[in-house]
Scaffold this motif. Structure first.
Motif, PDB file in Angstrom:
ATOM      1  N   VAL A 209      35.267  36.232  42.920  1.00  0.00           N
ATOM      2  CA  VAL A 209      34.492  37.568  42.385  1.00  0.00           C
ATOM      3  C   VAL A 209      34.901  38.746  43.793  1.00  0.00           C
ATOM      4  O   VAL A 209      35.723  39.167  43.100  1.00  0.00           O
ATOM      5  CB  VAL A 209      33.351  38.360  42.390  1.00  0.00           C
ATOM      6  CG1 VAL A 209      32.506  39.181  42.748  1.00  0.00           C
ATOM      7  CG2 VAL A 209      31.871  37.511  41.636  1.00  0.00           C
ATOM      8  N   ARG A 210      35.247  37.971  44.715  1.00  0.00           N
ATOM      9  CA  ARG A 210      36.731  39.036  45.530  1.00  0.00           C
ATOM     10  C   ARG A 210      37.666  39.432  44.692  1.00  0.00           C
ATOM     11  O   ARG A 210      38.114  40.549  44.812  1.00  0.00           O
ATOM     12  CB  ARG A 210      35.820  38.541  47.011  1.00  0.00           C
ATOM     13  CG  ARG A 210      34.983  38.412  47.677  1.00  0.00           C
ATOM     14  CD  ARG A 210      35.003  38.578  48.950  1.00  0.00           C
ATOM     15  NE  ARG A 210      35.769  37.221  49.582  1.00  0.00           N
ATOM     16  CZ  ARG A 210      34.850  35.888  49.705  1.00  0.00           C
ATOM     17  NH1 ARG A 210      33.498  36.497  49.762  1.00  0.00           N
ATOM     18  NH2 ARG A 210      35.916  35.172  49.187  1.00  0.00           N
ATOM     19  N   GLN A 213      37.527  41.975  41.809  1.00  0.00           N
ATOM     20  CA  GLN A 213      37.401  43.684  42.332  1.00  0.00           C
ATOM     21  C   GLN A 213      38.801  43.440  43.098  1.00  0.00           C
ATOM     22  O   GLN A 213      39.204  44.862  43.078  1.00  0.00           O
ATOM     23  CB  GLN A 213      36.327  43.310  43.632  1.00  0.00           C
ATOM     24  CG  GLN A 213      34.803  42.571  43.170  1.00  0.00           C
ATOM     25  CD  GLN A 213      33.749  42.499  43.832  1.00  0.00           C
ATOM     26  OE1 GLN A 213      34.019  42.137  45.198  1.00  0.00           O
ATOM     27  NE2 GLN A 213      32.603  43.089  43.522  1.00  0.00           N
ATOM     28  N   GLU A 214      38.898  42.498  44.697  1.00  0.00           N
ATOM     29  CA  GLU A 214      40.841  42.951  44.962  1.00  0.00           C
ATOM     30  C   GLU A 214      41.826  43.833  43.649  1.00  0.00           C
ATOM     31  O   GLU A 214      42.508  44.839  42.643  1.00  0.00           O
ATOM     32  CB  GLU A 214      40.960  42.363  45.676  1.00  0.00           C
ATOM     33  CG  GLU A 214      39.748  42.653  46.785  1.00  0.00           C
ATOM     34  CD  GLU A 214      40.430  41.065  47.694  1.00  0.00           C
ATOM     35  OE1 GLU A 214      41.649  40.642  47.371  1.00  0.00           O
ATOM     36  OE2 GLU A 214      39.511  41.062  48.925  1.00  0.00           O
ATOM     37  N   LEU A 216      41.486  44.235  40.338  1.00  0.00           N
ATOM     38  CA  LEU A 216      40.786  45.836  40.113  1.00  0.00           C
ATOM     39  C   LEU A 216      40.895  46.989  40.327  1.00  0.00           C
ATOM     40  O   LEU A 216      41.681  47.772  40.144  1.00  0.00           O
ATOM     41  CB  LEU A 216      39.492  45.003  39.462  1.00  0.00           C
ATOM     42  CG  LEU A 216      38.725  45.007  37.683  1.00  0.00           C
ATOM     43  CD1 LEU A 216      37.685  44.996  38.124  1.00  0.00           C
ATOM     44  CD2 LEU A 216      39.344  45.153  36.949  1.00  0.00           C
ATOM     45  N   GLN A 217      41.216  46.733  41.364  1.00  0.00           N
ATOM     46  CA  GLN A 217      41.627  48.648  41.970  1.00  0.00           C
ATOM     47  C   GLN A 217      42.729  48.025  42.439  1.00  0.00           C
ATOM     48  O   GLN A 217      43.420  49.573  42.409  1.00  0.00           O
ATOM     49  CB  GLN A 217      40.966  47.895  44.086  1.00  0.00           C
ATOM     50  CG  GLN A 217      39.517  48.077  44.084  1.00  0.00           C
ATOM     51  CD  GLN A 217      39.595  47.953  45.169  1.00  0.00           C
ATOM     52  OE1 GLN A 217      40.018  47.353  46.363  1.00  0.00           O
ATOM     53  NE2 GLN A 217      38.146  48.019  45.687  1.00  0.00           N
ATOM     54  N   GLU A 220      43.688  48.931  38.734  1.00  0.00           N
ATOM     55  CA  GLU A 220      43.612  50.170  38.425  1.00  0.00           C
ATOM     56  C   GLU A 220      44.343  51.803  39.498  1.00  0.00           C
ATOM     57  O   GLU A 220      44.018  52.624  38.158  1.00  0.00           O
ATOM     58  CB  GLU A 220      42.347  50.732  39.064  1.00  0.00           C
ATOM     59  CG  GLU A 220      41.446  52.141  39.077  1.00  0.00           C
ATOM     60  CD  GLU A 220      40.432  52.551  39.747  1.00  0.00           C
ATOM     61  OE1 GLU A 220      39.790  53.514  39.662  1.00  0.00           O
ATOM     62  OE2 GLU A 220      39.787  51.636  40.904  1.00  0.00           O
ATOM     63  N   THR A 250      40.600  41.956  32.990  1.00  0.00           N
ATOM     64  CA  THR A 250      39.799  41.751  33.661  1.00  0.00           C
ATOM     65  C   THR A 250      38.636  42.127  34.541  1.00  0.00           C
ATOM     66  O   THR A 250      37.798  41.690  35.169  1.00  0.00           O
ATOM     67  CB  THR A 250      40.771  42.668  35.093  1.00  0.00           C
ATOM     68  OG1 THR A 250      42.909  42.037  34.794  1.00  0.00           O
ATOM     69  CG2 THR A 250      40.692  42.037  36.582  1.00  0.00           C
ATOM     70  N   GLN A 251      38.005  43.624  34.019  1.00  0.00           N
ATOM     71  CA  GLN A 251      36.608  43.882  34.599  1.00  0.00           C
ATOM     72  C   GLN A 251      35.516  42.706  33.287  1.00  0.00           C
ATOM     73  O   GLN A 251      34.611  42.744  33.904  1.00  0.00           O
ATOM     74  CB  GLN A 251      36.709  44.929  32.971  1.00  0.00           C
ATOM     75  CG  GLN A 251      36.509  46.420  34.562  1.00  0.00           C
ATOM     76  CD  GLN A 251      36.414  47.495  33.741  1.00  0.00           C
ATOM     77  OE1 GLN A 251      36.613  48.057  32.247  1.00  0.00           O
ATOM     78  NE2 GLN A 251      35.360  48.355  34.807  1.00  0.00           N
ATOM     79  N   LEU A 254      35.722  40.075  35.531  1.00  0.00           N
ATOM     80  CA  LEU A 254      34.555  39.533  37.091  1.00  0.00           C
ATOM     81  C   LEU A 254      33.021  39.289  36.266  1.00  0.00           C
ATOM     82  O   LEU A 254      32.390  38.991  36.797  1.00  0.00           O
ATOM     83  CB  LEU A 254      35.077  41.441  36.952  1.00  0.00           C
ATOM     84  CG  LEU A 254      33.823  41.041  38.019  1.00  0.00           C
ATOM     85  CD1 LEU A 254      33.817  41.128  39.573  1.00  0.00           C
ATOM     86  CD2 LEU A 254      34.513  43.678  38.708  1.00  0.00           C
ATOM     87  N   GLN A 258      30.457  36.743  38.244  1.00  0.00           N
ATOM     88  CA  GLN A 258      29.587  37.202  38.963  1.00  0.00           C
ATOM     89  C   GLN A 258      28.155  36.714  37.842  1.00  0.00           C
ATOM     90  O   GLN A 258      27.381  36.028  38.573  1.00  0.00           O
ATOM     91  CB  GLN A 258      29.183  38.900  38.571  1.00  0.00           C
ATOM     92  CG  GLN A 258      29.932  39.439  39.583  1.00  0.00           C
ATOM     93  CD  GLN A 258      30.419  40.893  38.856  1.00  0.00           C
ATOM     94  OE1 GLN A 258      29.455  41.468  38.101  1.00  0.00           O
ATOM     95  NE2 GLN A 258      30.672  41.764  40.027  1.00  0.00           N
TER      96      GLN A 258
END
Length: 499
Positions: A209-210, A213-214, A216-217, A220, A250-251, A254, A258
């Motif tokens: 998950v981490r 999330q990284e 995805l940033q 983006e 990628t979303q 995630l 989760q």
């Protein structure tokens, strides 16, 4: 057949001679032909041998074996599971039932004593007659004799264990109780290993998950950069669409990670004996490094496995049951005694004239039963063969499990190192491609490919670390929670794989 006197020397001589007989066969552990060494062991391990017969007294699982992983949160979860896990509670209840069965069977070794008290009212005899009088008529009837009797007494009986039927039953129940005790240890070990692995899988899900999330940033930022380049006329609409597709994909990953994390948390709650709504575990902890696995594992480690010890004890119980079944072919000698008072008056019931007693042995033997006893013996022998085969299969399965996880732990240690190098190489390639894309020398498709490779490599590294922890955890379960056997015969092996 009831004997009237106990003064015959022949009776007591026969009883003494018969008491020395037994239908119980000497117990021998089932033999098993095994190879001389573990296939996946180091050459040094061959010197230690591979197998010795199971010794129930050595089937011990160390307390807190999971502390080898050095994770405080895991330690707290294991302490919580010690009282909440329902699989352990079930095994504990079965052990109590088996211990009660031992006490019940041992009662047969002792005489039974009972008391009686009663009062009866009865009528016996009777008649009728008729008589007439002048001017009148009538008749009278006799009601017979009505009496009341009172009794108070004690009775005792004791079946002499001439053929080992009772002692064989005790031996079988004791072996079964020991097997249940080993089952409890095995259930506890299995629950502890399941909690450990579920916890590691949950931490791996946290890491995924981490990572996502990284990522995805980062994606983006790449999407914004591509949009800016498109508006500046240096990138195509296809580049924008590809960047957006990668971001959305990628979303989705995630969301899946989760969901997996939530399900693992629910599974961990059930293992702790809690409803999922009453349990939560804060995210963020890292996967711990696995403990080092010795290159040489002693053959004595398998003696400590409670499932093997339980299987061996069930063979011993089945062997005792064969003797119990054979004892049915021989007569049963029971000594019985009765004494008390019997009289018509309650006030002087306990007096010498009302005293009665009887004492004597009885010998009982079934002469014909249609083959029931023969069938019972054959059934007991079949149960013994089944228990022996189950024991051998348990040993073979244990050998397979150790072999599997020895090679798995070793291979995953090497694979983890290779995967770390793969992540470094993928990240280096991504840095180069990003610079080239900003310089306008490569297409955005090259950036997408490099980013996908980095994400895949990093997720693979998390997976390898989790699988390596699982292999070491399972190997510890396979060897009953310790690398070294009990006692002075411990084999000190060299340290093996590096972290």
């Amino acid at each position: 057949m009831q004997f009237k006197t106990l003064h015959s020397p022949a009776i007591w001589l026969a009883a003494a001679l018969l008491a020395g007989c037994s239908t119980q066969s000497a117990y021998q552990r089932p033999a098993l032909d095994v190879p001389a060494q573990f296939k996946e062991a180091t050459p040094e391990a061959a010197e230690a041998g591979i197998w010795r017969p199971a010794d129930p007294s050595r089937a011990q699982v160390p307390d807190s074996w999971w502390e080898l992983f050095g994770d405080e949160q895991l330690n707290r979860l294991q302490q919580q599971a010690a009282t909440g896990n329902q699989s352990i509670a079930q095994a504990a209840a079965r052990l109590r039932a088996a211990q009660a069965a031992v006490a019940s069977s041992q009662a047969g070794l002792f005489p039974t004593l009972g008391s009686t008290a009663g009062a009866t009212r009865s009528r016996s005899g009777g008649g009728s007659g008729a008589s007439g009088a002048s001017g009148t008529g009538g008749n009278t009837a006799s009601s017979g004799n009505i009496s009341t009797n009172y009794s108070l007494g004690l009775n005792a009986s004791w079946e002499l264990d001439l053929w080992g039927r009772v002692s064989g039953t005790v031996s079988a129940s004791q072996a079964s109780a020991q097997a249940s005790s080993d089952d409890l240890a095995a259930a506890r070990l299995s629950a502890q290993a399941s909690i450990t692995q579920t916890y590691f899988s949950l931490r791996a899900a946290d890491a995924s998950v981490r990572l996502l999330q990284e990522t995805l940033q980062s994606y983006e930022q790449s999407l914004k950069l591509t949009n800016n380049r498109y508006r500046a006329g240096v990138a195509s609409s296809a580049d924008v669409a590809q960047a957006e597709a990668q971001y959305k994909s990628t979303q989705a990953q995630l969301i899946e990670a989760q969901t997996s994390r939530a399900q693992l948390e629910h599974a961990l709650a059930a293992l702790l004996g809690l409803p999922p709504a009453a349990f939560s575990l804060e995210a963020g902890a890292e996967l711990p490094p696995p403990p080092e696995v010795p290159a040489m594992l002693s053959s004595q480690l398998l003696e400590q496995r409670p499932d093997i010890a339980a299987a061996e004890r069930r063979v011993a119980a089945a062997n005792a049951q064969v003797g119990v079944a054979r004892a049915a072919f021989f007569p049963a000698l029971t000594l019985s005694a009765t004494a008390g008072y019997r009289g018509a008056s309650l006030s002087n019931l306990v007096s010498a004239p009302n005293l009665f007693w009887s004492l004597g042995p009885s010998l009982a033997l079934a002469l014909f039963d249609g083959g029931a006893r023969t069938a019972a013996v054959e059934s007991a022998r079949a149960s013994l063969d089944l228990a022996a085969a189950t024991y051998r299969q348990t040993v073979l399965t244990a050998l397979q499990e150790v072999e599997d996880n020895l090679v798995t732990a070793s291979a995953l240690a090497r694979e983890q190192q290779v995967q770390i190098e793969a992540v470094a190489a993928a990240q280096k390639a991504l840095d180069v491609v990003n610079n080239q894309y900003r310089a306008g020398t490569v297409a955005y498709l090259n950036v997408l490919s490099a980013q996908t490779t980095v994400l895949s490599a990093r997720r693979s590294l998390i997976d390898v670390r989790n699988r390596r922890l699982a292999a070491v955890n399972t190997l510890l379960k396979n060897v009953a929670g310790r690398w070294q056997p009990l006692g002075p015969a411990s084999v000190q092996g060299p340290q093996a794989v590096a972290r």
